[in-house]
Design an enzyme around this catalytic site. Structure first.
Site, PDB file in Angstrom:
ATOM      1  N   LYS A   1       0.453  -5.192  13.723  1.00  0.00           N
ATOM      2  CA  LYS A   1       0.332  -3.852  14.302  1.00  0.00           C
ATOM      3  C   LYS A   1       0.632  -3.878  15.796  1.00  0.00           C
ATOM      4  O   LYS A   1       1.293  -2.977  16.315  1.00  0.00           O
ATOM      5  CB  LYS A   1      -1.066  -3.281  14.035  1.00  0.00           C
ATOM      6  CG  LYS A   1      -1.251  -2.850  12.585  1.00  0.00           C
ATOM      7  CD  LYS A   1      -2.677  -2.433  12.299  1.00  0.00           C
ATOM      8  CE  LYS A   1      -2.842  -1.971  10.860  1.00  0.00           C
ATOM      9  NZ  LYS A   1      -4.246  -1.752  10.507  1.00  0.00           N
TER      10      LYS A   1
ATOM     11  N   LYS B   1       7.850  -4.490   2.374  1.00  0.00           N
ATOM     12  CA  LYS B   1       6.664  -3.817   1.820  1.00  0.00           C
ATOM     13  C   LYS B   1       6.727  -2.315   2.133  1.00  0.00           C
ATOM     14  O   LYS B   1       7.054  -1.942   3.258  1.00  0.00           O
ATOM     15  CB  LYS B   1       5.404  -4.421   2.469  1.00  0.00           C
ATOM     16  CG  LYS B   1       4.116  -3.793   1.953  1.00  0.00           C
ATOM     17  CD  LYS B   1       2.897  -4.241   2.739  1.00  0.00           C
ATOM     18  CE  LYS B   1       2.679  -3.405   3.974  1.00  0.00           C
ATOM     19  NZ  LYS B   1       1.331  -3.505   4.544  1.00  0.00           N
TER      20      LYS B   1
ATOM     21  N   LYS C   1       4.006   3.288   5.556  1.00  0.00           N
ATOM     22  CA  LYS C   1       4.320   4.458   6.380  1.00  0.00           C
ATOM     23  C   LYS C   1       4.909   4.011   7.719  1.00  0.00           C
ATOM     24  O   LYS C   1       5.854   4.603   8.226  1.00  0.00           O
ATOM     25  CB  LYS C   1       3.036   5.268   6.613  1.00  0.00           C
ATOM     26  CG  LYS C   1       3.249   6.559   7.356  1.00  0.00           C
ATOM     27  CD  LYS C   1       1.927   7.242   7.648  1.00  0.00           C
ATOM     28  CE  LYS C   1       1.114   6.533   8.703  1.00  0.00           C
ATOM     29  NZ  LYS C   1       1.481   6.845  10.078  1.00  0.00           N
TER      30      LYS C   1
HETATM   31  P1  TYM Z   1      -4.253   1.230   3.588  1.00  0.00           P
HETATM   32  O1  TYM Z   1      -4.731   2.598   3.892  1.00  0.00           O
HETATM   33  O2  TYM Z   1      -3.178   0.650   4.445  1.00  0.00           O
HETATM   34  O3  TYM Z   1      -3.740   1.145   2.105  1.00  0.00           O
HETATM   35  C1  TYM Z   1      -4.541   1.575   1.018  1.00  0.00           C
HETATM   36  C2  TYM Z   1      -4.347   0.630  -0.155  1.00  0.00           C
HETATM   37  O4  TYM Z   1      -2.980   0.646  -0.572  1.00  0.00           O
HETATM   38  C3  TYM Z   1      -2.483  -0.678  -0.650  1.00  0.00           C
HETATM   39  N1  TYM Z   1      -1.053  -0.680  -0.309  1.00  0.00           N
HETATM   40  C4  TYM Z   1      -0.129  -1.307  -1.037  1.00  0.00           C
HETATM   41  N2  TYM Z   1      -0.212  -2.031  -2.166  1.00  0.00           N
HETATM   42  C5  TYM Z   1       0.932  -2.538  -2.666  1.00  0.00           C
HETATM   43  N3  TYM Z   1       2.155  -2.339  -2.089  1.00  0.00           N
HETATM   44  C6  TYM Z   1       2.280  -1.620  -0.957  1.00  0.00           C
HETATM   45  N4  TYM Z   1       3.476  -1.430  -0.410  1.00  0.00           N
HETATM   46  C7  TYM Z   1       1.104  -1.074  -0.369  1.00  0.00           C
HETATM   47  N5  TYM Z   1       0.867  -0.326   0.742  1.00  0.00           N
HETATM   48  C8  TYM Z   1      -0.464  -0.104   0.762  1.00  0.00           C
HETATM   49  C9  TYM Z   1      -3.286  -1.464   0.379  1.00  0.00           C
HETATM   50  O5  TYM Z   1      -3.265  -2.840   0.089  1.00  0.00           O
HETATM   51  C10 TYM Z   1      -4.655  -0.836   0.212  1.00  0.00           C
HETATM   52  O6  TYM Z   1      -5.368  -1.454  -0.842  1.00  0.00           O
HETATM   53  N6  TYM Z   1      -7.831  -1.605   5.573  1.00  0.00           N
HETATM   54  C11 TYM Z   1      -7.500  -0.790   4.423  1.00  0.00           C
HETATM   55  C12 TYM Z   1      -8.469   0.354   4.212  1.00  0.00           C
HETATM   56  C13 TYM Z   1      -9.879  -0.089   4.107  1.00  0.00           C
HETATM   57  C14 TYM Z   1     -10.478  -0.786   3.015  1.00  0.00           C
HETATM   58  C15 TYM Z   1     -11.832  -0.969   3.374  1.00  0.00           C
HETATM   59  C16 TYM Z   1      -9.994  -1.241   1.795  1.00  0.00           C
HETATM   60  C17 TYM Z   1     -10.849   0.104   5.036  1.00  0.00           C
HETATM   61  N7  TYM Z   1     -12.014  -0.412   4.630  1.00  0.00           N
HETATM   62  C18 TYM Z   1     -12.740  -1.628   2.510  1.00  0.00           C
HETATM   63  C19 TYM Z   1     -10.890  -1.908   0.935  1.00  0.00           C
HETATM   64  C20 TYM Z   1     -12.223  -2.095   1.315  1.00  0.00           C
HETATM   65  C21 TYM Z   1      -6.121  -0.203   4.657  1.00  0.00           C
HETATM   66  O7  TYM Z   1      -5.682  -0.037   5.759  1.00  0.00           O
HETATM   67  O8  TYM Z   1      -5.489   0.210   3.525  1.00  0.00           O
END
Ligand code: TYM
Length: 320
Positions: A110, A189, A192
């Site tokens: 990031k 991957k 956004k």
């Molecule tokens: P975030 O908001 O980036 O993404 C949400 C979920 O989507 C999955 N994901 C993907 N999986 C496969 N291929 C992709 N291209 C792809 N893009 C996104 C992410 O792996 C995620 O599971 N830090 C986390 C949010 C969070 C969280 C938590 C998750 C905050 N606290 C506690 C689990 C437990 C995040 O930024 O996900």
């Protein structure tokens, strides 16, 4: 078994979110007590626009419900409706080695992409650990990009337990090989922040345009094509049967069809796949109070669990 996961309301949900986390989470809601939340505290590390944060949070709730989250089985709530999680994050941060956070890939990525290297961004994994540990979670369905964060969570729980006694439960990540990393339009991957997404609820023309812009090489129409040189076949496999995917791969290898034809087939499949979700979404939109009611009910359930765990933690560390 308690299942927990979160999703940031930093933008509009894409099919990487759907196949990586939302669908597995929706399947798991039948297998245990599920808690799914909208990670709005986390989104503040990248989004500093109050109206957009509010709007995106509601939209994530709407889209998750439209995709099949059943509020009778799973609690859906905003992270910030359980503010105790920030207290646990503070307590965890006091046992968190700085080096552990310095090794976090997500932070390094990031910052490399230009996000402000704030203390919040740096300690993002600590808040995420608190999210997981405050509900005594057993299973955390996530995409591969979150694996390291769940490992950090386990490390912090172990440290707390070694220091203060057995107070926190160790969670397991649940990652499915086929959908661990859904590729975006450029084969990286889907994310956004890479501008390579196909959004779940994009308008028809927009979704078609996105699919048609998948990056391919300049192999001529008549020549055989490598099915793995572009993300077309991998994306197709998510929305078609194994036989259909095998047929598409065979058509790639045979030659005689252009990438444009394959992209059109992918678009048709994608559009059909999400049709029932679009319909459900319209039904929810016709009930103006539904989302607020679901979020309030979810927050009440989440708070009841979090209060119990926090009482245990406060006592163990000496705050009570
Ligand atoms: P975030 O908001 O980036 O993404 C949400 C979920 O989507 C999955 N994901 C993907 N999986 C496969 N291929 C992709 N291209 C792809 N893009 C996104 C992410 O792996 C995620 O599971 N830090 C986390 C949010 C969070 C969280 C938590 C998750 C905050 N606290 C506690 C689990 C437990 C995040 O930024 O996900």
């Amino acid at each position: 078994m308690r299942i927990l996961s979160g999703i940031q309301p930093s933008g509009v949900l894409h099919i990487g979110n759907y196949f990586g986390m939302m669908r597995p989470a929706i399947v798991l809601q039948a297998e245990g007590e599920a808690l799914y939340f909208i990670a709005d505290y986390h989104a503040l590390t990248s989004l500093r626009a109050p109206a957009a944060l509010r709007e995106n949070s509601r939209r994530v709730a709407l889209d998750f419900l439209a995709c099949g989250l059943d509020p009778a089985r799973a609690a859906l709530f905003r992270q910030s409706d359980v503010p105790q999680v920030t207290e646990l994050a503070w307590i965890l941060s006091t046992v968190t080695p700085k080096g552990l956070l310095e090794r976090a890939h997500s932070y390094k990525d990031k910052v490399a992409r230009g996000l402000a290297a704030s203390a919040g961004l740096f300690s993002y994994p600590v808040l995420m650990a608190a999210d997981i540990l405050i509900y005594d979670s057993d299973v955390v369905p996530v995409g591969r990009d979150q694996k390291q964060h769940v490992e950090v969570t386990r490390d912090l729980a172990i440290k707390m337990n070694e220091t203060f006694g057995e107070i926190l439960k160790l969670p397991e990540p649940r990652i499915h090989a086929q959908t661990a990393t859904v590729p975006g339009l450029d084969g990286q991957k889907m994310s956004k922040s890479y501008g390579n997404t196909i959004d779940i609820f994009a308008e028809e023309n927009e979704m078609r345009k996105r699919v048609m812009s998948i990056v391919t090489d300049s192999t001529p129409v008549e020549a055989p094509k490598n099915p793995d040189a572009s993300p077309i076949c991998q994306l197709f496999s998510l929305v078609a049967s194994p036989e259909e995917t095998a047929a598409l791969r065979a058509a790639f290898a045979k030659g005689g069809s252009g990438y444009g034809d394959f992209k059109k087939q992918l678009f048709v499949r994608l559009w059909e796949f999400f049709a029932p979700m679009r319909q459900r979404r319209n039904e929810i939109l016709a009930q103006p109070d539904y989302i607020d009611a679901v979020l309030a009910q979810g927050a009440a359930r989440a708070n009841a669990i979090a209060d119990g765990v926090m009482a245990r933690v406060r006592t163990a560390v000496g705050l009570r």
